[in-house]
Write a protein that holds these residues in place. Structure first.
Motif, short mmCIF file in Angstrom:
data_model
loop_
_atom_site.label_atom_id
_atom_site.label_comp_id
_atom_site.label_asym_id
_atom_site.label_seq_id
_atom_site.Cartn_x
_atom_site.Cartn_y
_atom_site.Cartn_z
N ALA A 275 0.85 -1.20 0.00
CA ALA A 275 0.00 0.00 0.00
C ALA A 275 0.88 1.24 0.00
N VAL A 276 0.35 2.31 -0.60
CA VAL A 276 1.00 3.62 -0.63
C VAL A 276 -0.09 4.65 -0.33
N PRO A 277 0.15 5.61 0.57
CA PRO A 277 -0.89 6.61 0.88
C PRO A 277 -1.37 7.34 -0.37
N GLN A 278 -2.63 7.80 -0.29
CA GLN A 278 -3.25 8.42 -1.45
C GLN A 278 -2.49 9.64 -1.96
N LEU A 610 -0.96 5.72 6.44
CA LEU A 610 -0.36 4.46 6.88
C LEU A 610 0.51 4.72 8.11
N VAL A 611 0.38 3.85 9.11
CA VAL A 611 1.23 3.97 10.30
C VAL A 611 2.59 3.33 10.02
N ALA A 612 2.59 2.09 9.54
CA ALA A 612 3.83 1.38 9.22
C ALA A 612 3.51 0.23 8.29
N GLN A 613 4.48 -0.13 7.50
CA GLN A 613 4.32 -1.29 6.63
C GLN A 613 5.69 -1.89 6.33
N ALA A 614 5.71 -3.16 6.03
CA ALA A 614 6.97 -3.88 5.81
C ALA A 614 7.20 -4.06 4.31
N THR A 615 8.49 -4.05 3.95
CA THR A 615 8.88 -4.32 2.56
C THR A 615 8.67 -5.80 2.25
N SER A 616 8.28 -6.09 1.05
CA SER A 616 8.11 -7.47 0.63
C SER A 616 9.46 -8.19 0.71
N ILE A 617 9.48 -9.33 1.39
CA ILE A 617 10.71 -10.09 1.54
C ILE A 617 11.19 -10.62 0.19
N GLU A 618 10.25 -10.94 -0.72
CA GLU A 618 10.63 -11.42 -2.05
C GLU A 618 11.36 -10.34 -2.83
#
Length: 766
Positions: A275-278, A610-618
């Motif tokens: 996700a990316v903020p609007q 968004l409060v926090a989000q993790a990068t895709s491990i792939e």
């Protein structure tokens, strides 16, 4: 007189006896053997040291069945004292017992010279009376095959030895004795000096199957320089290589009935963030495209075939046209050439009846050993005989070898679906490169080594899988050849690894399930733009102002995987955004049908905040792989400039970055393996001498593997555990197991340099 007798009283008579008996024993073996054995039993002393030395030499030859030392040794060299170690080298013994499998019955049998000369086992000497050393078939009079006994007392099938001679080999395949007279097929009285021919002097009965038709070879000049002989029956090569053996229409129909692979290529996509903020925009947002080729309908190499000499199944894969271009220059003499023949025997044995093979041997010039030939039972036998006839001499003309190999492919009348060239050399091209460079300081043009007909251009690109053999090969040129042709570069540091290296390569070539693959990428939102595509050595392009992109992937082996990172610019948006649409088209090599896959979409959510989000491990894992490959390339540039300390620092910085990444902190197996690989490169850059001997080749082989995402052999991988390289497929693993089962004794228990463990993308298949 007693057993010891009066030595002094017999000195003169015994000396005279031996002087008379020794030459007579050489020509009349039965009578001579009796006299010499009697003299030895009575311990008659011979005062002349030279005569004693010749006595020991002769008696030792009697014990090992008449085998002679290689001609490279002095004639007066004493044999080993008391109980010489008498054995065949592992590269020689083709018996099932030696290799643990039944494949040995068709293997070439070139002896490996050692510091003590050629050593033969007593059992091997006895068995040689019943077994042809060339084809390893049984030899008994009356079986329909004529037999030939050479002047060194070794016997062969007449058709086998004439084929050997035809390819220019004028030495005994067993003891390496140089023959003064050689067998030829058919009367050649008109070609011989004074019409000299002769038949078998012993006048054996015709139904015994023995045959001795000889042609006397010219003498070597008095300067002892090697006399280059024109091989008998070696006709001049045709101007056009359109004499390839026709394909078997029945096999083609069988393949077509399988309708290719049951499954299709699998496509998965991963955005860097879900996700990316609007209101936010991203200028360098990564999306991962993951491709995985299907397995064929049944496994090409099944476990039950590991102990069998039957070729891999031909009904579920595309047949191959394979051309091997082999260096037989003077530096390949001895063990190298013997192990190369053994490795080629393994390749020949594992090709199926629908596959075709042609072998090019090059030194100062290049010659085609045989046309593109189906590997049927008779085809394999003939190919083995031709490979076994190879002898080493001359310089290294890689360009001429490749030119002739490309001509075989270019001129063929019929084509198998899969085609490739395997190139092996242990030296540097001393013809094309030196002539083209001119100035000593000019940068070599390695592309001049590769014929234009296999570079892509107007025709289909033919990959050259190059193998640099030993520490003296030109790794830069071999890497350049493979890179420009779409093949891989492998570094064979230890002699015993050559068969495993070939096995891994053909394990892939014999499992091609995807051809001419092209991946298309299209932006799914009006504001999204493609910045670049990270595809390694695979060509890509971005057109239409960043709206459309594509990647030419080419061939995929069964179960092979590819990962590509696409950098895009993400605009602000208040709704779910489709960043990319990924589509794929390829040809099924068995059915020859084009397969079109439905497009997969890369989507991200657009919440208000968004409060926090993790990068895709792939995504992070593949980004680490690309960073490591870039660090290897930068370190190599620094090392070539002479700054090894800077190169080591670059690799150390990359290792720290990997450790601090998300994947590194989570204990990702890929990151751990990359760290080990980078550390190994640092060790090989510890000194200029170490870098020149193995560091450069090790780095280039690693770069080739990562840029093509395909397995390569690196370093001295003699330990079976270390052979779990990156990007290995199940077919490669199976073929490696087959190679190790075939000749486990070739491996060295203590390799000089510990190889790094490259990362497996998944657990090793059982």
């Amino acid at each position: 007189m007693g057993r010891t007798g009066d030595i002094k009283g017999q000195r003169n008579s015994s000396t005279l006896l031996l002087h008379l008996a020794f030459p007579k024993a050489c020509s009349q073996s039965a009578k001579g053997f009796s006299r010499l054995a009697k003299a030895r039993r009575h311990q008659i002393q011979v005062p002349d040291p030279g005569l004693r030395r010749r006595w020991r030499s002769f008696s030792w030859r009697l014990e090992i069945g008449g085998a002679r030392n290689p001609r490279t040794l002095d004639d007066d060299v004493s044999p080993p004292s008391e109980e010489p170690e008498t054995r065949f080298s592992t590269a020689v013994d083709g018996s099932p017992a030696a290799g643990g499998s039944d494949f040995g019955v068709l293997m070439p049998t070139t002896p490996v010279p050692t510091s003590s000369g050629l050593r033969l086992s007593k059992s091997g000497s006895r068995s040689s009376k019943r077994t042809c050393a060339i084809c390893l078939g049984t030899m008994k009079p009356g079986q329909g095959h004529a037999l030939f006994t050479a002047e060194c007392s070794h016997t062969f099938h007449f058709h086998c030895i004439t084929s050997n001679v035809k390819h220019g080999n004028h030495v005994c395949p067993v003891c390496r004795s140089k023959w003064k007279e050689i067998p030829f097929q058919g009367p050649l009285a008109s070609e011989l000096p004074r019409g000299r021919t002769r038949g078998n002097p012993l006048n054996w009965p015709q139904d015994d199957g023995f045959m001795t038709i000889l042609r006397r070879l010219p003498r070597v000049d008095s300067s002892n320089r090697p006399h280059h002989l024109t091989p008998l029956f070696h006709a001049s090569e045709p101007g056009v290589f359109d004499d390839d053996e026709p394909l078997d229409s029945h096999t083609e129909a069988t393949n077509d009935s399988q309708h290719g692979c049951i499954k299709t290529v699998e496509i998965k996509t991963y955005p860097e963030f879900s996700a990316v903020p609007q209101l936010a925009s991203e200028e360098n947002f990564f999306a991962l495209i993951h491709l995985k080729a299907p397995l064929a309908s049944t496994r090409e190499i099944s476990g039950q075939n590991l102990q069998s000499n039957l070729p891999a199944s031909q009904t579920t894969r595309a047949p191959v046209d394979l051309v091997t271009v082999l260096d037989v220059s003077g530096s390949m003499a001895g063990t190298k050439l013997a192990l190369l023949k053994r490795a080629m025997g393994f390749v020949i044995q594992n090709l199926g009846p629908a596959d075709r093979l042609s072998v090019i041997a090059f030194s100062s010039t290049a010659r085609r050993l045989f046309h593109l030939r189906l590997m049927s039972e008779s085809g394999r036998q003939q190919a083995l005989q031709a490979v076994n006839s190879l002898v080493s001499s001359g310089g290294t003309n890689i360009a001429e070898g490749l030119r002739k190999g490309a001509k075989v492919i270019e001129d063929r009348k019929e084509k198998n679906p899969v085609c490739s060239i395997i190139l092996l050399s242990d030296g540097q091209d001393t013809y094309t490169i030196s002539a083209a460079t001119g100035s000593r300081h000019a940068q070599p043009d390695y592309r001049s080594l590769v014929p234009s007909s296999i570079l892509g251009g107007s025709g289909h690109q033919i990959p050259v899988h190059a193998f640099g053999f030993g520490v003296d090969h030109d790794s830069a040129s071999m890497h350049s050849i493979s890179e420009t042709s779409g093949g891989t570069f492998s570094f064979i540091e230890a002699e015993g690894v050559i068969q495993d290296a070939f096995a891994q390569c053909i394990g892939g070539l014999l499992s091609v399930v995807v051809q001419e693959m092209r991946v298309g990428v299209e932006c799914g939102h009006p504001g999204v733009r493609i910045n670049c595509i990270k595809s390694g050595s695979y060509p890509n392009q971005v057109v239409d102002n960043g709206r459309v992109g594509s990647i030419n992937v080419g061939d995929l082996y069964a179960d092979e995987e590819r990962d590509f990172l696409v950098s895009v610019a993400v605009p602000p948006s208040n709704e779910e955004t489709v960043l990319l649409k990924v589509n794929c088209v390829y040809r099924d090599p068995v059915s020859q049908e084009m397969v079109h896959l439905q497009s997969e979409e890369v989507r991200i959510q657009r919440p208000e905040s968004l409060v926090a989000q993790a990068t895709s491990i792939e995504v992070d894992r593949q980004r680490n792989r690309l960073r490591a490959a870039e660090a290897m390339a930068d370190a190599r540039i620094s090392a070539e400039r002479g700054s090894l300390s800077e190169a080591v620092s670059i690799l150390e910085g990359c290792r720290k970055m990997l450790a601090e990444s998300l994947a590194g902190r989570s204990g990702d197996q890929l990151c751990s393996a990359l760290d080990v690989e980078l550390k190994e490169m640092q060790e090989r850059m510890a000194s200029r001498q170490r870098y020149e001997a193995s560091g450069r080749a090790y780095v280039l082989s690693g770069l080739s593997s990562h840029s093509w995402q395909r397995a390569t052999t690196r370093g001295d991988s003699t330990d079976s555990n270390s052979l779990v390289h990156a990007y290995q497929t199940p077919s490669m693993v199976d073929m490696l197991q087959r190679s190790q089962t075939f000749s486990p004794s070739v491996r060295r228990p203590n390799p000089p340099i510990r190889p790094s463990r490259s990362f497996p993308a998944r657990p090793q298949p059982r």
